[in-house]
Enzyme design. Structure first.
Site, mmCIF file in Angstrom:
data_model
loop_
_atom_site.group_PDB
_atom_site.id
_atom_site.type_symbol
_atom_site.label_atom_id
_atom_site.label_comp_id
_atom_site.label_asym_id
_atom_site.label_seq_id
_atom_site.Cartn_x
_atom_site.Cartn_y
_atom_site.Cartn_z
ATOM 1 N N ARG A 24 0.848 -1.182 0.000
ATOM 2 C CA ARG A 24 0.000 0.000 0.000
ATOM 3 C C ARG A 24 0.888 1.238 0.000
ATOM 4 O O ARG A 24 1.976 1.235 0.578
ATOM 5 C CB ARG A 24 -0.897 0.017 1.251
ATOM 6 C CG ARG A 24 -2.212 -0.695 1.015
ATOM 7 C CD ARG A 24 -3.051 -0.671 2.267
ATOM 8 N NE ARG A 24 -2.742 -1.805 3.116
ATOM 9 C CZ ARG A 24 -3.116 -1.901 4.381
ATOM 10 N NH1 ARG A 24 -3.794 -0.921 4.954
ATOM 11 N NH2 ARG A 24 -2.817 -2.969 5.087
ATOM 12 N N ASP A 26 0.678 5.423 0.784
ATOM 13 C CA ASP A 26 -0.132 6.563 1.226
ATOM 14 C C ASP A 26 -0.177 7.627 0.135
ATOM 15 O O ASP A 26 0.632 7.611 -0.785
ATOM 16 C CB ASP A 26 0.495 7.190 2.476
ATOM 17 C CG ASP A 26 0.506 6.229 3.649
ATOM 18 O OD1 ASP A 26 -0.323 5.296 3.649
ATOM 19 O OD2 ASP A 26 1.329 6.422 4.556
ATOM 20 N N TYR A 84 12.031 -0.047 -0.503
ATOM 21 C CA TYR A 84 11.638 1.356 -0.656
ATOM 22 C C TYR A 84 12.891 2.217 -0.774
ATOM 23 O O TYR A 84 13.966 1.844 -0.300
ATOM 24 C CB TYR A 84 10.840 1.835 0.566
ATOM 25 C CG TYR A 84 9.409 1.348 0.605
ATOM 26 C CD1 TYR A 84 8.390 2.125 0.072
ATOM 27 C CD2 TYR A 84 9.082 0.120 1.169
ATOM 28 C CE1 TYR A 84 7.063 1.687 0.104
ATOM 29 C CE2 TYR A 84 7.764 -0.324 1.204
ATOM 30 C CZ TYR A 84 6.765 0.465 0.672
ATOM 31 O OH TYR A 84 5.464 0.036 0.700
ATOM 32 N N ARG A 170 8.764 6.145 6.588
ATOM 33 C CA ARG A 170 8.787 7.591 6.821
ATOM 34 C C ARG A 170 9.204 7.910 8.256
ATOM 35 O O ARG A 170 9.894 8.903 8.505
ATOM 36 C CB ARG A 170 7.423 8.202 6.486
ATOM 37 C CG ARG A 170 7.129 8.119 4.973
ATOM 38 C CD ARG A 170 5.708 8.496 4.626
ATOM 39 N NE ARG A 170 5.388 9.830 5.117
ATOM 40 C CZ ARG A 170 4.168 10.349 5.119
ATOM 41 N NH1 ARG A 170 3.146 9.640 4.663
ATOM 42 N NH2 ARG A 170 3.973 11.553 5.588
#
Lengths: 231, 231
Positions: A24, A26, A84, A170
């Site tokens: 997923r 954001d 990521y 993050r």
């Protein structure tokens, strides 16, 4: 993103389509390596589906490849790893043309300290301190790769794990920026992990800098995982 | 762009500022190498002005460097050359993260033909056939560099000249795309130049792919020019 893809796939295949996303993302987070799966009884050639879907999708989404998978394939549960990247522009000025995909940090950064702190993330740890919102299920994750690479004034943070908690990358980057600016000592990562307390970690770095770059499957990584991808 | 810069500079220096741009850029065209000049009686340190201006400017503009120049320096009239780059994504799908700065061409392109045609642009020619809108002044320009470079699915067209007519690079790229798709023969460039007829050249390629990458001054190029920059 999910809605647009389902609409376009439904239109091209002529039947309602529900997709599964491997990771997923954001709002504002990018993905160059997202993987999706869906079931369909269509007889339309995958190449034709891809072209049709790309013609229908908005400009900010594109399907690179589309192929038939084994019946047991599930984009999310079959995945053995996700990678990521977070981009930080460390320089005296913003880079306007890159503003949508990087986070500009004008303060001087102690890159050595950020790299030492990153290394302490590697291994199997409970990442509850780096999760956004309530935990769903177990919060242990296996981080296989975590480190920084500099290209000119661009600092690229790469992290790979079997899965990620929501907001985990993050929060990690926000914490590493705390380390880089001297707000937090480089050797604090272990204590922050042990605390399982979100308040101990740094603020979430802005979404724009984050990108899902790769999803790994059996054969890539050689390890199966049933971990939920919650980031 | 000009208005935002003049407002920010005026605010930081405390006096009205009028700037001169080395190269005009149409809406949607990017610039990583734009140069501006302005006169000011301010005693504020250039570094302080740069920081203040960057804090006031919108996110899509940034000042990289600011320094005092000789009294005779004029960003536009002192320039001896400009270099532009046009980015074409030649592949089966768009690159969503790059969509603001490139033009996607899904059709197969004959890159050899596009390179041969590009070479015929080099030299001193009358580029009236590649100008948008009415000509202001002479339409001869010295093209010093024109050629393609491939990086994966990205085709980068670089062109350097003493100056450019308005719309000239976009019309050239549109014409080279006509050559690449077989609409126009590679050896037609000479005839199109000779015609001085805009209708003979291809349509302007979209603004997004274009970027002003460098402005050259005496010392860089060793040749002075009073040519007007009209692109």
């Amino acid at each position: 993103m999910q809605g647009e893809l389902e609409r376009a796939l439904g239109q091209v295949t002529g039947e309602p389509v529900r997709i599964v996303l491997a990771g997923r993302t954001d709002a504002g987070v990018h993905a160059t390596g997202q993987v999706i799966s869906f079931r369909s009884g269509t007889k339309v050639d995958p190449l034709v589906i891809r072209r049709g879907v790309n013609a229908l999708l908005p400009q900010d989404i594109a399907v690179r490849d589309l192929e038939e998978a084994a019946d047991t394939f599930h984009a999310r549960f079959s995945a053995t790893g996700r990678a990521y990247e977070y981009r930080i522009r460390a320089g005296a000025h913003r880079e306007p043309l890159e503003r949508h995909r990087e986070h500009w940090v004008p303060q001087p950064l102690d890159e050595g300290a950020m790299e030492r702190a990153a290394r302490d993330l590697i291994g199997r740890h409970d990442f509850a301190a780096f999760a956004t919102g309530p935990l769903e299920g177990r919060s242990e994750r296996d981080v296989r790769v975590a480190g920084w690479r500099r290209e000119g004034t661009l600092l690229r943070f790469g992290i790979e794990a079997n899965g990620f908690l929501r907001g985990m990358v993050r929060a990690i980057v926000g914490t590493l920026l705390w380390v880089g600016t001297g707000h937090t000592a480089a050797d604090r990562i272990g204590a922050i992990l042990a605390s399982r307390d979100r308040a101990q970690a740094g603020p979430n770095a802005p979404a724009a800098g984050l990108c899902l770059v790769e999803v790994k499957y059996e054969g890539d990584a050689g390890e199966t995982s049933d971990e939920d991808e919650q980031r």
